[in-house]
Design a protein around this motif. Sequence first.
Motif, PDB file in Angstrom:
ATOM      1  N   PHE A 128       0.240   3.564  -7.054  1.00 49.83           N
ATOM      2  CA  PHE A 128      -0.251   4.192  -8.279  1.00 49.83           C
ATOM      3  C   PHE A 128       0.290   3.488  -9.524  1.00 49.83           C
ATOM      4  CE2 PHE A 128       0.323   7.387 -11.656  1.00 49.83           C
ATOM      5  CZ  PHE A 128      -1.009   7.727 -11.878  1.00 49.83           C
ATOM      6  N   VAL A 129       1.579   3.223  -9.534  1.00 50.08           N
ATOM      7  CA  VAL A 129       2.229   2.643 -10.717  1.00 50.08           C
ATOM      8  C   VAL A 129       1.854   1.174 -10.916  1.00 50.08           C
ATOM      9  CG1 VAL A 129       4.490   2.007 -11.681  1.00 50.08           C
ATOM     10  CG2 VAL A 129       4.149   4.260 -10.695  1.00 50.08           C
ATOM     11  N   THR A 130       1.775   0.418  -9.830  1.00 48.79           N
ATOM     12  CA  THR A 130       1.554  -1.024  -9.952  1.00 48.79           C
ATOM     13  C   THR A 130       0.099  -1.446  -9.765  1.00 48.79           C
ATOM     14  OG1 THR A 130       1.999  -1.429  -7.607  1.00 48.79           O
ATOM     15  CG2 THR A 130       3.890  -1.496  -9.129  1.00 48.79           C
ATOM     16  N   ARG A 131      -0.734  -0.521  -9.336  1.00 44.14           N
ATOM     17  CA  ARG A 131      -2.152  -0.783  -9.106  1.00 44.14           C
ATOM     18  C   ARG A 131      -2.389  -1.821  -8.012  1.00 44.14           C
ATOM     19  NH1 ARG A 131      -4.036  -1.127 -15.282  1.00 44.14           N
ATOM     20  NH2 ARG A 131      -2.493  -2.753 -15.157  1.00 44.14           N
ATOM     21  N   VAL A 132      -1.569  -1.740  -6.949  1.00 44.67           N
ATOM     22  CA  VAL A 132      -1.805  -2.519  -5.738  1.00 44.67           C
ATOM     23  C   VAL A 132      -2.264  -1.546  -4.665  1.00 44.67           C
ATOM     24  CG1 VAL A 132      -0.076  -4.271  -6.338  1.00 44.67           C
ATOM     25  CG2 VAL A 132       0.584  -2.350  -4.868  1.00 44.67           C
ATOM     26  N   SER A 133      -2.742  -2.072  -3.565  1.00 42.71           N
ATOM     27  CA  SER A 133      -3.151  -1.190  -2.472  1.00 42.71           C
ATOM     28  C   SER A 133      -1.919  -0.529  -1.869  1.00 42.71           C
ATOM     29  CB  SER A 133      -3.888  -1.984  -1.393  1.00 42.71           C
ATOM     30  OG  SER A 133      -2.991  -2.845  -0.717  1.00 42.71           O
ATOM     31  N   GLU A 134      -2.129   0.589  -1.215  1.00 43.54           N
ATOM     32  CA  GLU A 134      -1.022   1.258  -0.546  1.00 43.54           C
ATOM     33  C   GLU A 134      -0.475   0.382   0.591  1.00 43.54           C
ATOM     34  OE1 GLU A 134      -0.042   5.726   1.021  1.00 43.54           O
ATOM     35  OE2 GLU A 134      -1.513   5.487  -0.580  1.00 43.54           O
ATOM     36  N   ALA A 135      -1.359  -0.376   1.231  1.00 37.47           N
ATOM     37  CA  ALA A 135      -0.910  -1.288   2.289  1.00 37.47           C
ATOM     38  C   ALA A 135       0.029  -2.345   1.715  1.00 37.47           C
ATOM     39  CB  ALA A 135      -2.109  -1.953   2.961  1.00 37.47           C
ATOM     40  N   GLU A 136      -0.304  -2.899   0.552  1.00 37.24           N
ATOM     41  CA  GLU A 136       0.582  -3.886  -0.076  1.00 37.24           C
ATOM     42  C   GLU A 136       1.889  -3.231  -0.511  1.00 37.24           C
ATOM     43  OE1 GLU A 136       2.401  -7.224  -1.667  1.00 37.24           O
ATOM     44  OE2 GLU A 136       0.811  -7.015  -0.169  1.00 37.24           O
ATOM     45  N   ALA A 137       1.813  -2.026  -1.023  1.00 35.13           N
ATOM     46  CA  ALA A 137       3.032  -1.305  -1.407  1.00 35.13           C
ATOM     47  C   ALA A 137       3.942  -1.126  -0.198  1.00 35.13           C
ATOM     48  CB  ALA A 137       2.670   0.043  -2.021  1.00 35.13           C
ATOM     49  N   LYS A 138       3.365  -0.781   0.950  1.00 28.44           N
ATOM     50  CA  LYS A 138       4.160  -0.619   2.175  1.00 28.44           C
ATOM     51  C   LYS A 138       4.805  -1.933   2.594  1.00 28.44           C
ATOM     52  CE  LYS A 138       1.536   3.265   4.034  1.00 28.44           C
ATOM     53  NZ  LYS A 138       0.592   3.710   5.074  1.00 28.44           N
ATOM     54  N   ARG A 139       4.057  -3.032   2.465  1.00 32.23           N
ATOM     55  CA  ARG A 139       4.619  -4.344   2.814  1.00 32.23           C
ATOM     56  C   ARG A 139       5.790  -4.688   1.888  1.00 32.23           C
ATOM     57  NH1 ARG A 139      -0.941  -5.435   3.942  1.00 32.23           N
ATOM     58  NH2 ARG A 139      -1.319  -6.173   1.827  1.00 32.23           N
ATOM     59  N   ARG A 140       5.639  -4.384   0.605  1.00 37.24           N
ATOM     60  CA  ARG A 140       6.723  -4.654  -0.346  1.00 37.24           C
ATOM     61  C   ARG A 140       7.951  -3.801  -0.025  1.00 37.24           C
ATOM     62  NH1 ARG A 140       3.671  -5.198  -6.247  1.00 37.24           N
ATOM     63  NH2 ARG A 140       2.341  -6.958  -5.640  1.00 37.24           N
ATOM     64  N   ILE A 141       7.729  -2.556   0.326  1.00 38.22           N
ATOM     65  CA  ILE A 141       8.848  -1.673   0.681  1.00 38.22           C
ATOM     66  C   ILE A 141       9.563  -2.205   1.915  1.00 38.22           C
ATOM     67  CG2 ILE A 141       9.430   0.615   1.593  1.00 38.22           C
ATOM     68  CD1 ILE A 141       7.153   1.709  -0.242  1.00 38.22           C
ATOM     69  N   THR A 142       8.814  -2.599   2.928  1.00 44.76           N
ATOM     70  CA  THR A 142       9.412  -3.120   4.158  1.00 44.76           C
ATOM     71  C   THR A 142      10.275  -4.342   3.869  1.00 44.76           C
ATOM     72  OG1 THR A 142       7.592  -2.283   5.505  1.00 44.76           O
ATOM     73  CG2 THR A 142       8.904  -4.073   6.443  1.00 44.76           C
ATOM     74  N   LEU A 143       9.744  -5.283   3.096  1.00 49.16           N
ATOM     75  CA  LEU A 143      10.519  -6.470   2.754  1.00 49.16           C
ATOM     76  C   LEU A 143      11.702  -6.103   1.867  1.00 49.16           C
ATOM     77  CD1 LEU A 143      10.926  -9.491   2.947  1.00 49.16           C
ATOM     78  CD2 LEU A 143       9.295  -9.763   1.056  1.00 49.16           C
ATOM     79  N   GLY A 144      11.483  -5.196   0.937  1.00 47.68           N
ATOM     80  CA  GLY A 144      12.563  -4.767   0.053  1.00 47.68           C
ATOM     81  C   GLY A 144      13.707  -4.112   0.806  1.00 47.68           C
ATOM     82  N   ARG A 145      13.384  -3.310   1.791  1.00 46.77           N
ATOM     83  CA  ARG A 145      14.428  -2.663   2.592  1.00 46.77           C
ATOM     84  C   ARG A 145      15.216  -3.686   3.403  1.00 46.77           C
ATOM     85  NH1 ARG A 145      10.971   2.670   4.065  1.00 46.77           N
ATOM     86  NH2 ARG A 145      11.667   3.900   2.280  1.00 46.77           N
ATOM     87  N   SER A 146      14.559  -4.757   3.803  1.00 44.51           N
ATOM     88  CA  SER A 146      15.238  -5.799   4.581  1.00 44.51           C
ATOM     89  C   SER A 146      16.114  -6.691   3.720  1.00 44.51           C
ATOM     90  CB  SER A 146      14.201  -6.682   5.292  1.00 44.51           C
ATOM     91  OG  SER A 146      13.477  -5.939   6.229  1.00 44.51           O
TER      92      SER A 146
END
Length: 152
Positions: free
Chosen positions: A86-104
């Motif tokens: 919602f905030v960045t205007r990317v897909s939810e799938a891309e947001a999930k990928r960013r979260i996964t990489l960010g957590r790692s």
Amino acid sequence: MDINADALEAVTTHLASITAAAGALISLCDTDALAHATRIEALGRLVDGLRIAAAADLADRSRTEFGSGSLATRQGQRTAAGLIAFVTRVSEAEAKRRITLGRSTSVHVTISGETRPADFGIVAAALTCGSIGIDAARVITAFLRPGLLTAE
């Protein structure tokens, strides 16, 4: 406003002026066009690092254990990925990928306040300084993750 807000605003304004002149690229000689593409890619990798760090931070603030105090919940979103999308205007799938990489690639702070190092600290450092981009960081962490899980 945070300490980086003014700097980010200035960079955004400056980039907008550079983008407005993108039509002039055709007038560059080959050498200058190659140098321009190299500089833009380097800038993109630095921005990639910031994107991943921001996603990890927002996801951390939106952890389910915070319940109604979760940032995502307070912003009317059900999940961290929904908030980031919602905030960045990317897909939810891309947001999930960013979260996964960010957590790692982020330092972890437990609910009790204990700090744990990033699972892939070297990848985090390379991502932060722009040596690698998101795609390379994803490939590296995906390849190394099974070994990390086995070692634990």
